[in-house]
Design an enzyme around this catalytic site. Structure first.
Site, PDB file in Angstrom:
ATOM      1  N   ASN A   7       0.693  -0.932  -0.160  1.00 55.74           N
ATOM      2  CA  ASN A   7      -0.145   0.200  -0.010  1.00 55.74           C
ATOM      3  C   ASN A   7       0.610   1.111  -0.305  1.00 55.74           C
ATOM      4  OD1 ASN A   7      -1.502   2.735   0.899  1.00 55.74           O
ATOM      5  ND2 ASN A   7      -2.816   0.886   1.327  1.00 55.74           N
ATOM      6  N   GLU A  34      -4.190   1.801  -3.468  1.00 52.37           N
ATOM      7  CA  GLU A  34      -4.529   3.549  -2.651  1.00 52.37           C
ATOM      8  C   GLU A  34      -3.137   4.406  -4.151  1.00 52.37           C
ATOM      9  OE1 GLU A  34      -6.188   5.456   1.239  1.00 52.37           O
ATOM     10  OE2 GLU A  34      -3.897   3.677   2.159  1.00 52.37           O
ATOM     11  N   ASP A 145      -4.330  -4.929   1.265  1.00 48.13           N
ATOM     12  CA  ASP A 145      -4.015  -4.299   2.412  1.00 48.13           C
ATOM     13  C   ASP A 145      -5.308  -4.375   3.415  1.00 48.13           C
ATOM     14  OD1 ASP A 145      -4.878  -2.803   4.255  1.00 48.13           O
ATOM     15  OD2 ASP A 145      -4.167  -1.302   3.292  1.00 48.13           O
ATOM     16  N   ASN A 147      -6.980  -4.075   5.803  1.00 48.27           N
ATOM     17  CA  ASN A 147      -7.568  -4.064   6.906  1.00 48.27           C
ATOM     18  C   ASN A 147      -7.811  -4.522   8.058  1.00 48.27           C
ATOM     19  OD1 ASN A 147      -6.902  -1.179   6.737  1.00 48.27           O
ATOM     20  ND2 ASN A 147      -8.043  -0.755   5.190  1.00 48.27           N
ATOM     21  N   ASP A 216      -1.607  -5.814   6.327  1.00 41.67           N
ATOM     22  CA  ASP A 216      -0.991  -6.338   4.827  1.00 41.67           C
ATOM     23  C   ASP A 216      -0.793  -8.243   4.940  1.00 41.67           C
ATOM     24  OD1 ASP A 216      -0.983  -3.219   3.845  1.00 41.67           O
ATOM     25  OD2 ASP A 216      -0.329  -3.836   5.228  1.00 41.67           O
ATOM     26  N   ASP A 245       2.893   4.821   4.548  1.00 42.27           N
ATOM     27  CA  ASP A 245       2.876   4.254   6.136  1.00 42.27           C
ATOM     28  C   ASP A 245       2.779   2.825   6.216  1.00 42.27           C
ATOM     29  OD1 ASP A 245       0.336   4.721   4.982  1.00 42.27           O
ATOM     30  OD2 ASP A 245      -0.586   5.113   6.456  1.00 42.27           O
ATOM     31  N   HIS A 246       2.977   2.062   5.035  1.00 38.27           N
ATOM     32  CA  HIS A 246       2.796   0.720   4.883  1.00 38.27           C
ATOM     33  C   HIS A 246       3.922   0.040   4.649  1.00 38.27           C
ATOM     34  CE1 HIS A 246      -1.557  -0.175   5.491  1.00 38.27           C
ATOM     35  NE2 HIS A 246      -1.614   1.362   5.068  1.00 38.27           N
TER      36      HIS A 246
END
Length: 254
Positions: A7, A34, A145, A147, A216, A245-246
DNA sequence: ATGACCGACACAGTCGGA
């Protein structure tokens, strides 16, 4: 064969890092999530310049997914068949005989919210599609991802985050239902570091303090499980300037 | 308790993310 998911939280911002990472890690297929850009803004030339083909399914501002690959994609599918969705979250193709599904699962925001209800409907639809897809394609990987955390081992503060988004029993039951289809969490097939996360909040020095979550995932069918030789999170890109951030997750197959 | 940090959109402050 190597497969990876990342991501990137805006492909506009992260394109140089994706190109650098692919050059250092020339995986056969990289699933991106994303993108946050419309299809006409997809930087195809940058990827073809380094020897990659691409499928993409973008959306302005939010969501958007892509599959970068060394070999061409066959039988490409966008989003979940039969599930009407305004959001670009799923991209699927067959690469060298392996059915690859890249997915950006809904966030869900907060249990009880409309967004959470959408996440649950989306997960129902994904599972029923996968059930059929697995019959047609025994060699199948679902990566992206999610989530969702599997359990408390995937969470830096399981007590403080108990039953909050990504950690609710309802979300985890959905994840277990995917396992129930015959899929395996490839990271846990192999020894891993303690507190092995794939996402860390940008705030509060969360990466430096390893305050993260493993959301993930790379889930693989029984046929691919027999071929799996390694799977790990690559934390190095999270140490870059202007990181996503991933972190990427990488699976190696025989 | 709240906000922190980031990106998009727009050009300020809000939304969504996780």
């Amino acid at each position: 064969m190597q497969l990876a998911t990342w991501n990137v939280n805006s492909l506009n911002v992260r394109l140089p890092q994706v190109l650098d990472w692919l050059t250092a890690h020339p995986v056969d297929v990289l699933a991106l999530q994303e993108l946050k850009l419309s299809d006409d803004k997809f930087p195809l030339q940058a990827f073809t310049d380094i020897g990659y083909q691409a499928q993409w399914f973008g959306q302005k501002t939010y969501n958007g997914v892509a599959l970068l690959s060394k070999s061409p994609a066959e039988d490409v599918v966008r989003n979940i068949p039969g599930f009407a969705d305004e959001q670009s979250r799923v991209l699927c193709g067959t690469f060298d005989g392996v059915r690859v599904i890249g997915a950006y699962f809904p966030n869900g925001q907060e249990p009880g919210s409309d967004k959470f209800a959408y996440k649950m409907r989306w997960l129902d639809a994904l599972r029923e599609w996968l059930r059929a897809e697995l019959v047609a394609h025994p060699q199948l990987v679902l990566m992206g991802d999610y989530n969702i955390t599997f359990d408390d081992a995937d969470v830096w503060d399981p007590v403080g985050l108990r039953e909050t988004i990504h950690c609710t029993t309802e979300e985890r039951n959905h994840l277990q239902a995917l396992i129930g289809l015959g899929l395996t969490d490839s990271v846990r097939l192999f020894p891993q570091p303690e507190k092995n996360y794939s996402w860390w909040d940008y705030r509060d020095f969360a990466f430096r303090r390893n305050r993260g979550m493993r959301i993930d995932h790379i889930l693989i069918s029984e046929a691919l499980k027999a071929r799996a030789t390694a799977c790990e999170v690559d934390k190095l890109p999270r140490k870059n300037e202007r990181p996503s951030d991933h972190a990427p997750v990488v699976l190696t197959l025989d």
